[in-house]
Design a protein around this motif. Sequence first.
Motif, PDB file in Angstrom:
ATOM      1  N   PRO A 194      25.088  17.888  56.655  1.00 10.76           N
ATOM      2  CA  PRO A 194      25.130  19.225  56.059  1.00 10.76           C
ATOM      3  C   PRO A 194      24.809  20.275  57.137  1.00 10.76           C
ATOM      4  O   PRO A 194      23.669  20.428  57.554  1.00 10.76           O
ATOM      5  N   GLY A 195      25.836  20.974  57.589  1.00 10.78           N
ATOM      6  CA  GLY A 195      25.679  21.905  58.700  1.00 10.78           C
ATOM      7  C   GLY A 195      24.991  23.201  58.310  1.00 10.78           C
ATOM      8  O   GLY A 195      24.948  23.576  57.135  1.00 10.78           O
ATOM      9  N   THR A 196      24.496  23.907  59.316  1.00 16.31           N
ATOM     10  CA  THR A 196      23.809  25.175  59.071  1.00 16.31           C
ATOM     11  C   THR A 196      24.787  26.268  58.661  1.00 16.31           C
ATOM     12  O   THR A 196      24.488  27.077  57.782  1.00 16.31           O
ATOM     13  N   GLN A 197      25.970  26.307  59.280  1.00 17.93           N
ATOM     14  CA  GLN A 197      26.981  27.288  58.887  1.00 17.93           C
ATOM     15  C   GLN A 197      27.474  26.989  57.464  1.00 17.93           C
ATOM     16  O   GLN A 197      27.701  27.898  56.665  1.00 17.93           O
ATOM     17  N   ARG A 198      27.604  25.701  57.147  1.00 18.30           N
ATOM     18  CA  ARG A 198      27.992  25.291  55.793  1.00 18.30           C
ATOM     19  C   ARG A 198      26.965  25.785  54.776  1.00 18.30           C
ATOM     20  O   ARG A 198      27.329  26.316  53.718  1.00 18.30           O
ATOM     21  N   ALA A 199      25.676  25.623  55.099  1.00 16.63           N
ATOM     22  CA  ALA A 199      24.613  26.073  54.191  1.00 16.63           C
ATOM     23  C   ALA A 199      24.695  27.583  53.972  1.00 16.63           C
ATOM     24  O   ALA A 199      24.559  28.071  52.842  1.00 16.63           O
ATOM     25  N   LEU A 200      24.921  28.332  55.044  1.00 17.10           N
ATOM     26  CA  LEU A 200      25.054  29.788  54.945  1.00 17.10           C
ATOM     27  C   LEU A 200      26.244  30.163  54.070  1.00 17.10           C
ATOM     28  O   LEU A 200      26.137  31.017  53.176  1.00 17.10           O
ATOM     29  N   LEU A 201      27.394  29.524  54.305  1.00 14.30           N
ATOM     30  CA  LEU A 201      28.607  29.852  53.551  1.00 14.30           C
ATOM     31  C   LEU A 201      28.471  29.488  52.071  1.00 14.30           C
ATOM     32  O   LEU A 201      28.965  30.205  51.200  1.00 14.30           O
ATOM     33  N   LEU A 202      27.778  28.385  51.783  1.00 15.74           N
ATOM     34  CA  LEU A 202      27.509  28.024  50.386  1.00 15.74           C
ATOM     35  C   LEU A 202      26.611  29.082  49.740  1.00 15.74           C
ATOM     36  O   LEU A 202      26.872  29.520  48.608  1.00 15.74           O
ATOM     37  N   ASP A 203      25.572  29.500  50.452  1.00 20.24           N
ATOM     38  CA  ASP A 203      24.661  30.520  49.912  1.00 20.24           C
ATOM     39  C   ASP A 203      25.387  31.838  49.675  1.00 20.24           C
ATOM     40  O   ASP A 203      25.061  32.580  48.731  1.00 20.24           O
ATOM     41  N   GLN A 204      26.363  32.152  50.512  1.00 19.06           N
ATOM     42  CA  GLN A 204      27.114  33.406  50.379  1.00 19.06           C
ATOM     43  C   GLN A 204      28.248  33.306  49.358  1.00 19.06           C
ATOM     44  O   GLN A 204      28.886  34.307  49.048  1.00 19.06           O
TER      45      GLN A 204
END
Length: 197
Positions: free
Chosen positions: A147-157
């Motif tokens: 689970p990538g950090t950019q993926r986490a950001l994009l999911l949150d957004q």
Amino acid sequence: MLCFETICVENRQWKNLHYHEVRLNKTRRELWGCSDNWDLAKLLDIPSQIDNSTHKCRLAYDKNIDNIRWEPYSIRTIHKIQRVYHDEIDYRYKYDDREALNTLFAQRADADEILIIKKGLVTDSNFCNVAFFDGTYWLTPATPLLPGTQRALLLDQGMIRPAEIRESDIVTFQKIRLFNAMVDWAHAATLDVSLIA
């Protein structure tokens, strides 16, 4: 066994440092039983020789910081993706040992990148998380290897949505996009799914 974080620095500013901190502290708790939480903004300094261009800070660690390496970064060009298969691969943590991933990457033939299929499910590429466009939404595999950090950001957004994506589903999508900590959504390689071999 070391793990690492690859953190993007642009214009001498950290990008998404909070998401790296969350993952790193979770990894330290689960792998080594650490109870302290690192504050990366206090632990890391941007060296004076780093200019305003994009740089990669690679932080290797276990219970403690092992080493920190800096290098300039340029985005790779991706024209074709090769499917590869491994039903047992485990990359839940961002391990410094990438031997299994390197072995799969070596199977890419004339492609620039791979798409790893595990037990029939789409996971990640070698260096990126992925998302597929169905004409309305961008869907990211609910079963990534990491689970990538950019993926986490994009999911949150709300930019992407998690979904179970089987290999057989690939043809139902229009496009695939590859992104990671160094490649944000706006600059991510986007290919027609017909370019997945």
